[in-house]
Design a protein around this motif. Structure first.
Motif, PDB file in Angstrom:
ATOM      1  N   VAL A  44       0.864  -1.176   0.000  1.00 21.97           N
ATOM      2  CA  VAL A  44       0.000   0.000   0.000  1.00 21.97           C
ATOM      3  C   VAL A  44       0.902   1.228   0.000  1.00 21.97           C
ATOM      4  CG1 VAL A  44      -1.600   1.341   1.442  1.00 21.97           C
ATOM      5  CG2 VAL A  44      -1.900  -1.134   1.197  1.00 21.97           C
ATOM      6  N   GLY A  45       0.543   2.240  -0.779  1.00 16.85           N
ATOM      7  CA  GLY A  45       1.285   3.492  -0.790  1.00 16.85           C
ATOM      8  C   GLY A  45       0.531   4.553  -0.007  1.00 16.85           C
ATOM      9  N   ARG A  60      -3.172  10.519 -10.759  1.00 14.17           N
ATOM     10  CA  ARG A  60      -2.820   9.855 -12.022  1.00 14.17           C
ATOM     11  C   ARG A  60      -2.046   8.561 -11.794  1.00 14.17           C
ATOM     12  NH1 ARG A  60      -0.589  15.087 -14.348  1.00 14.17           N
ATOM     13  NH2 ARG A  60       1.349  13.919 -14.295  1.00 14.17           N
ATOM     14  N   PHE A  61      -1.485   8.395 -10.621  1.00  9.40           N
ATOM     15  CA  PHE A  61      -0.701   7.207 -10.304  1.00  9.40           C
ATOM     16  C   PHE A  61      -1.417   6.280  -9.319  1.00  9.40           C
ATOM     17  CE2 PHE A  61       2.107  10.466 -11.829  1.00  9.40           C
ATOM     18  CZ  PHE A  61       2.820   9.781 -12.790  1.00  9.40           C
ATOM     19  N   GLY A  62      -2.719   6.467  -9.210  1.00  6.51           N
ATOM     20  CA  GLY A  62      -3.526   5.546  -8.411  1.00  6.51           C
ATOM     21  C   GLY A  62      -3.775   5.950  -6.978  1.00  6.51           C
ATOM     22  N   TYR A  63      -3.278   7.087  -6.561  1.00  2.00           N
ATOM     23  CA  TYR A  63      -3.530   7.557  -5.195  1.00  2.00           C
ATOM     24  C   TYR A  63      -4.903   8.218  -5.116  1.00  2.00           C
ATOM     25  CZ  TYR A  63       1.216   6.747  -3.535  1.00  2.00           C
ATOM     26  OH  TYR A  63       2.398   6.158  -3.135  1.00  2.00           O
ATOM     27  N   ALA A  64      -5.546   8.096  -3.978  1.00  2.31           N
ATOM     28  CA  ALA A  64      -6.834   8.733  -3.735  1.00  2.31           C
ATOM     29  C   ALA A  64      -6.784   9.448  -2.388  1.00  2.31           C
ATOM     30  CB  ALA A  64      -7.953   7.696  -3.716  1.00  2.31           C
ATOM     31  N   VAL A  65      -7.468  10.567  -2.304  1.00  2.00           N
ATOM     32  CA  VAL A  65      -7.525  11.314  -1.049  1.00  2.00           C
ATOM     33  C   VAL A  65      -8.350  10.519  -0.041  1.00  2.00           C
ATOM     34  CG1 VAL A  65      -8.335  13.431   0.073  1.00  2.00           C
ATOM     35  CG2 VAL A  65      -7.283  13.544  -2.196  1.00  2.00           C
ATOM     36  N   VAL A  66      -7.764  10.276   1.126  1.00  2.00           N
ATOM     37  CA  VAL A  66      -8.462   9.556   2.188  1.00  2.00           C
ATOM     38  C   VAL A  66      -8.708  10.437   3.401  1.00  2.00           C
ATOM     39  CG1 VAL A  66      -7.698   7.266   1.454  1.00  2.00           C
ATOM     40  CG2 VAL A  66      -6.291   8.569   3.073  1.00  2.00           C
ATOM     41  N   GLY A  67      -8.208  11.674   3.358  1.00  2.00           N
ATOM     42  CA  GLY A  67      -8.436  12.590   4.461  1.00  2.00           C
ATOM     43  C   GLY A  67      -7.844  13.949   4.163  1.00  2.00           C
ATOM     44  N   PHE A  78      -4.203  13.766   2.600  1.00  2.00           N
ATOM     45  CA  PHE A  78      -3.619  12.469   2.899  1.00  2.00           C
ATOM     46  C   PHE A  78      -4.117  11.517   1.820  1.00  2.00           C
ATOM     47  CE2 PHE A  78      -4.627  14.829   6.759  1.00  2.00           C
ATOM     48  CZ  PHE A  78      -3.348  15.094   7.185  1.00  2.00           C
ATOM     49  N   MET A  79      -3.168  10.824   1.180  1.00  2.04           N
ATOM     50  CA  MET A  79      -3.520  10.023   0.021  1.00  2.04           C
ATOM     51  C   MET A  79      -3.005   8.585   0.169  1.00  2.04           C
ATOM     52  SD  MET A  79      -2.915  12.847  -2.996  1.00  2.04           S
ATOM     53  CE  MET A  79      -4.026  12.021  -4.153  1.00  2.04           C
ATOM     54  N   ARG A  80      -3.811   7.646  -0.318  1.00  9.94           N
ATOM     55  CA  ARG A  80      -3.497   6.223  -0.211  1.00  9.94           C
ATOM     56  C   ARG A  80      -3.637   5.584  -1.591  1.00  9.94           C
ATOM     57  NH1 ARG A  80      -6.209   1.438   0.021  1.00  9.94           N
ATOM     58  NH2 ARG A  80      -5.413  -0.136   1.440  1.00  9.94           N
ATOM     59  N   ARG A  81      -2.753   4.649  -1.866  1.00  2.00           N
ATOM     60  CA  ARG A  81      -2.820   3.852  -3.080  1.00  2.00           C
ATOM     61  C   ARG A  81      -2.910   2.398  -2.673  1.00  2.00           C
ATOM     62  NH1 ARG A  81       0.391   1.001  -6.787  1.00  2.00           N
ATOM     63  NH2 ARG A  81      -0.121   1.441  -8.962  1.00  2.00           N
ATOM     64  N   PRO A  82      -3.955   1.701  -3.108  1.00  2.00           N
ATOM     65  CA  PRO A  82      -4.102   0.298  -2.687  1.00  2.00           C
ATOM     66  C   PRO A  82      -2.994  -0.565  -3.293  1.00  2.00           C
ATOM     67  CG  PRO A  82      -5.763   0.859  -4.320  1.00  2.00           C
ATOM     68  CD  PRO A  82      -5.017   2.128  -3.999  1.00  2.00           C
ATOM     69  N   SER A  83      -2.755  -1.699  -2.667  1.00  2.27           N
ATOM     70  CA  SER A  83      -1.772  -2.628  -3.212  1.00  2.27           C
ATOM     71  C   SER A  83      -2.337  -3.288  -4.464  1.00  2.27           C
ATOM     72  CB  SER A  83      -1.396  -3.694  -2.161  1.00  2.27           C
ATOM     73  OG  SER A  83      -2.539  -4.414  -1.793  1.00  2.27           O
ATOM     74  N   ALA A  84      -1.449  -3.701  -5.328  1.00  3.50           N
ATOM     75  CA  ALA A  84      -1.861  -4.319  -6.593  1.00  3.50           C
ATOM     76  C   ALA A  84      -2.379  -5.739  -6.368  1.00  3.50           C
ATOM     77  CB  ALA A  84      -0.688  -4.347  -7.569  1.00  3.50           C
TER      78      ALA A  84
END
Length: 84
Positions: A44-45, A60-67, A78-84
C-alpha cells in the motif's frame, strides 16, 4: 505520523522537482518507478501533500484522497494507493 494508516504501507516522503525543471516529465518518471515498486512488492502506498495541484498529479498514479486536515495551519491532503 498521526494520520498514517495503521496498515503496513510505504510512506512516500516529501518529493519535489525544482520549479525551473517542472513540466518535463521528471516527477512522472519518479512516480512510475515508485508505483512499479509498490506493485512488485504488493504494498500500500501513502503520502501527504500540502500542494493542491499535487493532488491531481498523484491521482494519475492511483492515489486517492483519504483525508484532509490542517497541519500547523496549512491545508494538507492524505492520500493512499491500494496494493496491486
Amino acid at each position: 505520523m498521526r494520520h498514517d494508516p495503521s496498515e503496513p504501507h510505504v510512506h512516500l516522503g516529501p518529493v519535489s522537482v525544482d520549479r525551473g525543471l517542472r513540466r518535463q516529465g521528471i516527477g512522472g518518471l519518479l512516480l512510475i518507478r515508485h508505483v512499479a515498486h509498490l506493485d512488485t512488492v504488493g504494498a500500500v502506498g501513502y503520502l501527504e501533500t500540502d500542494r493542491p495541484e499535487a493532488v491531481d498529479f498523484y491521482r494519475r498514479f492511483g492515489y486517492a484522497v483519504v483525508g484532509e486536515a490542517k497541519v500547523l495551519g496549512v491545508p494538507c491532503w492524505f492520500m493512499r494507493r491500494p496494493s496491486a
